[in-house]
Scaffold this motif. Sequence first.
Motif, PDB file in Angstrom:
ATOM      1  N   TRP A  69      -6.081   9.279   0.019  1.00 20.97           N
ATOM      2  CA  TRP A  69      -5.354   8.414   0.933  1.00 20.97           C
ATOM      3  C   TRP A  69      -5.841   8.614   2.357  1.00 20.97           C
ATOM      4  O   TRP A  69      -6.601   9.531   2.647  1.00 20.97           O
ATOM      5  CB  TRP A  69      -3.861   8.665   0.827  1.00 20.97           C
ATOM      6  N   ASP A  70      -5.346   7.732   3.231  1.00 31.05           N
ATOM      7  CA  ASP A  70      -5.852   7.722   4.603  1.00 31.05           C
ATOM      8  C   ASP A  70      -5.046   8.646   5.486  1.00 31.05           C
ATOM      9  O   ASP A  70      -3.885   8.931   5.239  1.00 31.05           O
ATOM     10  CB  ASP A  70      -5.775   6.302   5.162  1.00 31.05           C
ATOM     11  N   TRP A  71      -5.707   9.070   6.556  1.00 29.42           N
ATOM     12  CA  TRP A  71      -5.036   9.913   7.549  1.00 29.42           C
ATOM     13  C   TRP A  71      -4.012   9.078   8.300  1.00 29.42           C
ATOM     14  O   TRP A  71      -2.840   9.419   8.386  1.00 29.42           O
ATOM     15  CB  TRP A  71      -6.088  10.490   8.493  1.00 29.42           C
ATOM     16  N   ALA A  73      -2.535   5.222   8.367  1.00 29.92           N
ATOM     17  CA  ALA A  73      -2.527   3.957   7.652  1.00 29.92           C
ATOM     18  C   ALA A  73      -1.551   3.021   8.344  1.00 29.92           C
ATOM     19  O   ALA A  73      -0.396   2.920   7.964  1.00 29.92           O
ATOM     20  CB  ALA A  73      -2.119   4.175   6.201  1.00 29.92           C
ATOM     21  N   LEU A  74      -1.996   2.428   9.432  1.00 22.09           N
ATOM     22  CA  LEU A  74      -1.164   1.456  10.123  1.00 22.09           C
ATOM     23  C   LEU A  74      -2.002   0.188  10.193  1.00 22.09           C
ATOM     24  O   LEU A  74      -2.826   0.038  11.071  1.00 22.09           O
ATOM     25  CB  LEU A  74      -0.829   1.942  11.544  1.00 22.09           C
ATOM     26  N   TRP A 628      27.476 -19.114   8.430  1.00 19.47           N
ATOM     27  CA  TRP A 628      26.129 -19.391   8.936  1.00 19.47           C
ATOM     28  C   TRP A 628      25.192 -19.742   7.795  1.00 19.47           C
ATOM     29  O   TRP A 628      24.417 -20.694   7.869  1.00 19.47           O
ATOM     30  CB  TRP A 628      25.613 -18.171   9.692  1.00 19.47           C
TER      31      TRP A 628
ATOM     32  N   TRP B 266      16.844 -16.871   6.627  1.00 13.02           N
ATOM     33  CA  TRP B 266      17.855 -15.822   6.461  1.00 13.02           C
ATOM     34  C   TRP B 266      17.318 -14.479   6.948  1.00 13.02           C
ATOM     35  O   TRP B 266      18.039 -13.705   7.566  1.00 13.02           O
ATOM     36  CB  TRP B 266      18.275 -15.686   4.998  1.00 13.02           C
ATOM     37  N   GLU B 315       4.776  -4.688   3.852  1.00 14.99           N
ATOM     38  CA  GLU B 315       4.361  -3.595   4.720  1.00 14.99           C
ATOM     39  C   GLU B 315       5.560  -3.062   5.492  1.00 14.99           C
ATOM     40  O   GLU B 315       5.722  -1.851   5.665  1.00 14.99           O
ATOM     41  CB  GLU B 315       3.272  -4.076   5.684  1.00 14.99           C
ATOM     42  N   GLN B 319       7.141   0.703   5.660  1.00 20.34           N
ATOM     43  CA  GLN B 319       7.402   1.425   6.913  1.00 20.34           C
ATOM     44  C   GLN B 319       8.878   1.808   6.999  1.00 20.34           C
ATOM     45  O   GLN B 319       9.215   2.884   7.492  1.00 20.34           O
ATOM     46  CB  GLN B 319       7.016   0.574   8.122  1.00 20.34           C
ATOM     47  N   PHE B 381       5.478   7.704  15.261  1.00 21.53           N
ATOM     48  CA  PHE B 381       4.661   6.948  14.311  1.00 21.53           C
ATOM     49  C   PHE B 381       5.538   6.087  13.407  1.00 21.53           C
ATOM     50  O   PHE B 381       5.182   4.969  13.055  1.00 21.53           O
ATOM     51  CB  PHE B 381       3.803   7.893  13.487  1.00 21.53           C
ATOM     52  N   TYR B 384       6.620   3.161  15.433  1.00 21.99           N
ATOM     53  CA  TYR B 384       5.455   2.323  15.674  1.00 21.99           C
ATOM     54  C   TYR B 384       5.168   1.463  14.450  1.00 21.99           C
ATOM     55  O   TYR B 384       4.932   0.257  14.566  1.00 21.99           O
ATOM     56  CB  TYR B 384       4.258   3.217  15.993  1.00 21.99           C
ATOM     57  N   GLY B 385       5.235   2.099  13.281  1.00 29.97           N
ATOM     58  CA  GLY B 385       4.982   1.364  12.039  1.00 29.97           C
ATOM     59  C   GLY B 385       5.967   0.221  11.858  1.00 29.97           C
ATOM     60  O   GLY B 385       5.592  -0.909  11.543  1.00 29.97           O
ATOM     61  N   ARG B 392       4.173  -8.324  13.327  1.00 32.97           N
ATOM     62  CA  ARG B 392       3.229  -9.049  12.490  1.00 32.97           C
ATOM     63  C   ARG B 392       3.948 -10.056  11.598  1.00 32.97           C
ATOM     64  O   ARG B 392       3.396 -11.095  11.273  1.00 32.97           O
ATOM     65  CB  ARG B 392       2.426  -8.064  11.653  1.00 32.97           C
ATOM     66  N   MET B 449       1.338  12.411   9.349  1.00 31.26           N
ATOM     67  CA  MET B 449       0.526  11.202   9.299  1.00 31.26           C
ATOM     68  C   MET B 449      -0.268  11.165   8.003  1.00 31.26           C
ATOM     69  O   MET B 449      -0.454  10.112   7.413  1.00 31.26           O
ATOM     70  CB  MET B 449      -0.407  11.149  10.507  1.00 31.26           C
ATOM     71  N   ALA B 450      -0.731  12.332   7.585  1.00 37.61           N
ATOM     72  CA  ALA B 450      -1.425  12.382   6.295  1.00 37.61           C
ATOM     73  C   ALA B 450      -0.457  12.032   5.171  1.00 37.61           C
ATOM     74  O   ALA B 450      -0.808  11.317   4.240  1.00 37.61           O
ATOM     75  CB  ALA B 450      -2.020  13.762   6.081  1.00 37.61           C
ATOM     76  N   TRP B 452       2.057  10.098   5.498  1.00 39.48           N
ATOM     77  CA  TRP B 452       2.240   8.656   5.619  1.00 39.48           C
ATOM     78  C   TRP B 452       1.144   7.917   4.870  1.00 39.48           C
ATOM     79  O   TRP B 452       1.388   6.929   4.167  1.00 39.48           O
ATOM     80  CB  TRP B 452       2.204   8.278   7.104  1.00 39.48           C
ATOM     81  N   GLY B 453      -0.073   8.422   5.050  1.00 38.89           N
ATOM     82  CA  GLY B 453      -1.193   7.816   4.342  1.00 38.89           C
ATOM     83  C   GLY B 453      -0.999   7.910   2.841  1.00 38.89           C
ATOM     84  O   GLY B 453      -1.289   6.968   2.107  1.00 38.89           O
ATOM     85  N   TRP B 454      -0.470   9.033   2.399  1.00 37.67           N
ATOM     86  CA  TRP B 454      -0.228   9.235   0.972  1.00 37.67           C
ATOM     87  C   TRP B 454       0.817   8.229   0.484  1.00 37.67           C
ATOM     88  O   TRP B 454       0.652   7.578  -0.558  1.00 37.67           O
ATOM     89  CB  TRP B 454       0.256  10.672   0.766  1.00 37.67           C
ATOM     90  N   ASP B 456       1.558   5.395   1.725  1.00 40.82           N
ATOM     91  CA  ASP B 456       0.959   4.064   1.734  1.00 40.82           C
ATOM     92  C   ASP B 456       0.111   3.842   0.478  1.00 40.82           C
ATOM     93  O   ASP B 456       0.166   2.803  -0.170  1.00 40.82           O
ATOM     94  CB  ASP B 456       0.110   3.960   2.997  1.00 40.82           C
ATOM     95  N   TYR B 457      -0.638   4.878   0.120  1.00 37.34           N
ATOM     96  CA  TYR B 457      -1.516   4.810  -1.045  1.00 37.34           C
ATOM     97  C   TYR B 457      -0.697   4.626  -2.326  1.00 37.34           C
ATOM     98  O   TYR B 457      -0.986   3.758  -3.162  1.00 37.34           O
ATOM     99  CB  TYR B 457      -2.317   6.106  -1.050  1.00 37.34           C
TER     100      TYR B 457
END
Lengths: 632, 469
Positions: A69-71, A73-74, A628, B266, B315, B319, B381, B384-385, B392, B449-450, B452-454, B456-457
């Motif tokens: 996996w990535d360091w 991932a945003l 609503w 909605w 996504e 998050q 983070f 931010y996510g 987006r 963060m690592a 987080w990557g996990w 996500d994977y």
Amino acid sequence: MVEQILPLALALPLLGATTIGLGGLWLPILRKQKYLIGGIASMLVFGAFFLFLAAFLSYKEPSYFAFAWDWIALDPLRIPLRYQVDTLSLWMSLIITGIGALIHLYSIGYMAEEEGSWRYFAFLNLFIFAMLTLVLADSLPLLFLGWEGVGACSYFLIGYWFGEEANARAAQKAFIMNRIGDVGLLAGMIWLYAETGTFDIERLKDYMYGGEVAMGVGLLFFLAATGKSAQLPLYTWLPDAMAGPTPVSALIHAATMVTAGVYLMARMDFLYNLTPETLSIVGAIAITTALLGGLVALAQQDIKKVLAYSTVSQLGFMFAAVSAGAYTAAIFHVFTHAFFKALLFLGSGSLIHATGTQDIRKMGGLRKKMPITGWTFWIGTVAIAGIPPLAGFFSKDEISAAVYTRGTTGEATFYVYWLTLVGVAFLTALYMGRLAWVALEGEYRGEGTPHESPPEMTIPLGVLAVGSIAAGWIGLPPLLGESWIREHWLSQSIKELSVPSLSHGTELFLLCISTIVGLVGLGVAWLLYGRKKAAGDTFFSKHLGRFYTLLSQQLQVDMLYERAFVQPYYILADLAKDVIGPWIGRGIPALVAQMLSRLGEILSRLQVGYTPLYLSYMIAGGLLLLLWVLTG
Amino acid sequence: MNNYMGILSAGWLIIGGALVLIAGTFQKVRRRIPELSIAIGGGATLLNGLLAWFYPLPKSGFFGMVWGGGIYSFLAAGVMLAITVGLSFLWRSHREGGYRGWEAFPLTLFIGAALSTLPASNHLLLSVVALETVSLGAYVLTGLSWENRYAPEAAVKYFLLGAVGFAFLLLGISYLYGLTGTLYLHHLWPMRWTAWHGNSLFALAMVLIAIGILFKLSIFPFHWWAPDVYGGATPSSAGLVVALGKLNAAFLAGVFLHYIHIPSDWLMGLASIAAISSLYGNLGALGQTSIQRMLGYSSIAHGSYILLGLVSGPEGRLQAWGYTLVYALTSTLTFGLLSLRAEPMEYKSLRGLGYNQPGYALAVAICLASLSGMPPLIGFFAKYGIFTAAFRAGYWLPSIVALIGALIGYFYYWRPIAWMYQAGEEIPIRMPALALSTGVLVGLGLLPMALWGWLDYLYGLAGLFLPRP
């Protein structure tokens, strides 16, 4: 094969850093086991070295190893934890772990009497890990992680004896100077990302860059390199960094970390090949730094200061090679320099250990008392002076040939650079000869009776001495044979600026010049310091007068910086404190805060604590929601 | 093995919890209950972590009722980590309180079993059972105190309002069943939901479910209970209660939003509610003088960020889940650390703490800073996510409003930190302290963060990014 073993090579030093660091922190009993701690730390780095050696022997083509996996991932920003094993990064890893392992071994003896050696070894191991991350990283942010990691370890190790304020200040100075450079790396990185949308170094190679991008990013990266690799104008931290333990100076501030800037530029070869103008600027700075380092080294009395300025000067040589587009020559000099400069630093550490002083005026005659240290120190001296067939000769000759060749392509300034380099080569031989003769020969002028260091210190000296003799033979000049390192190894990952090859006659001429300059330098040193017993300093101060005094005061650059940057900064800070703070900084935000707090109080008055009321609020809210949804 | 992966951790926790419950009836072993429970909780964390590591691809099991491995084990590991941390803080107050209320330990283990099953469930009935097991446990944990006279009041309030909220949710689900004839999520996924859009029964079902979930997330205007409950709960278990509520709601809402196609206007409405709620929670927290009540108000704001993420597509849901795990862990840590002190949780009582107990104060400060969303801590983070996903997804206005709310949040999170470092004799900071704080920053900033990557994977492997058929 490589993919399976190399993660382990990266993990070993990290494992050492965490176990020694946490073990020492939480189990104070362990701190006394100095030989155990040092032994573990050294074994782990030796282990990493042998793994890299295995990878080197079985190397076929560039490969990668990565986490699944990535360091970060945003999306769309994805930064994988991926490492690139190509000839350049593998070569650097071999230098780092090989020299690093020897210096770890040496440190066991050097730090044997230290209480906090666990802290020392934890940071030293962490440094190896960070440096490996730097060179193996396949994306810029990961490289930056390593870059900052080595900076932090350097900070902790320079300030290892933080009880004395001067050491803590030196550590801070190194840290701050490096931060200035790091802005360059960060800005360049972001600029590249904005331009291409990727941080991946391999993919960055495929883009077509505009001239101003290549030049801008190139200069920003060079700014980073001037910080980490101690070039003008950010070099002043390196002489101060000698406040750390000597093995640290050998490993971090001579052999590995300070060459990270050279590595970065070699890695970014594709950017620099696009704009030779950038390289000319690099060359000018490199040459000036080399000259300055050589001159100042001549007038220092502190053995480590001489070596530090010598490192600054030699790094100038490396950047001169980069400026000629000869990145392999630069990496080759990184390689040979790692041997003889580590040898010289470790030798100086052995001398300091024995005599208890760093002042060469209080040394002298030590070769007879400490034969192994003395003879290996001489080998290092001859190697750095550029006398064939020792290592320094080959790499320096390749650099001067490369710079000269750039001159033949019509870049006339490179002739000037070449001429200066020849002069600096002479200076190198001169100041190193001075150092060796004053410190090792003649009569002993210090106190006590110095003894040879223990075997865990002399064995690394011996190994490094062998390296200092032989390391150059893998890069023979075309006249004598084939440069293995350039033709068969580094050329696979580095693309040099293409230049015409020299004729054999010119080459022979350059080889002779290099040899003669080195020999003359040592000869002059012998005349001034060997024959006339340390009379050279009076000779110089008589003939150079105030300039020599200025040199011995390290050109007063520190004071200059103090006046030019530090003082104005304080003035600005005072301005902010006295004017901007009270008037603008406090008034407006206070007003906003007051208003918001009032609003908050009003809102929290709704919260009466009566449950049935809450229920009716909820039902009302639900009905509104339903309304609503049904109408909208 | 594969078939039982989904219930392995839940089984471990339930059997473990039952053993603890039996052991607790013996006077002699009662003092060892906390250690035993922490070991069981830690074991579950490790077990789930290993499952996630070795089986990145989730497998369905137990008659297709639950998923196991991959992201589901990862989430369970996160849940169990927060719960284990919460248990270790309970331990302290438990010892000082003379071992009364030891039932909290087995109860928390049962809650862990239910909560780690919730995201992995493939059947809404199981989800609802899990959800309510967690809620019932949380009601008890809120009030389980002999000294604090506000705690039982808070618990009763929580229970009464929570029961109403749950009734809405259950009614909504029963309508959904009436509409679709199934409660299996993999049957709900391929349905042609657009056919239902505009149908008033579908709208009613969705509104009822939304009320239930918004209540659990403590979103305005269903948040009324949150300041009272979190502000009044037993300090040592308040963090756990906050974490449980948020995890519960985020998991269920994430599953709903993945399997059921909701009309986009909605979702926009929900995002707007989140924005208002962020303003409300953050402004309300500004005026507080008690830290615990401030954290109670701020939970409204955190609920709103989670909601904003949940409605922002696949996504955003990822998050939001990540954010909830981080929030659960940090709030457990913050409340737990603050509960270690005998003094009431008032700002004033923190004065000078940074100098008297530097290590402790540093830990509290880092937790609060992370909650405020300070880079480079993990809280940043996470936020931010969420906000990038929301931007987006096109929720410009709600995101900006919620961001303004988060900005206000900085003020009240940093106020206690300011109190801690006020008016004490100055002590120069030494290298080891610097080294330690650097280590903590690196540990909290880089490692997660690592992770987080996990996450996500694993999320991608589980097919949760897949577009709707």
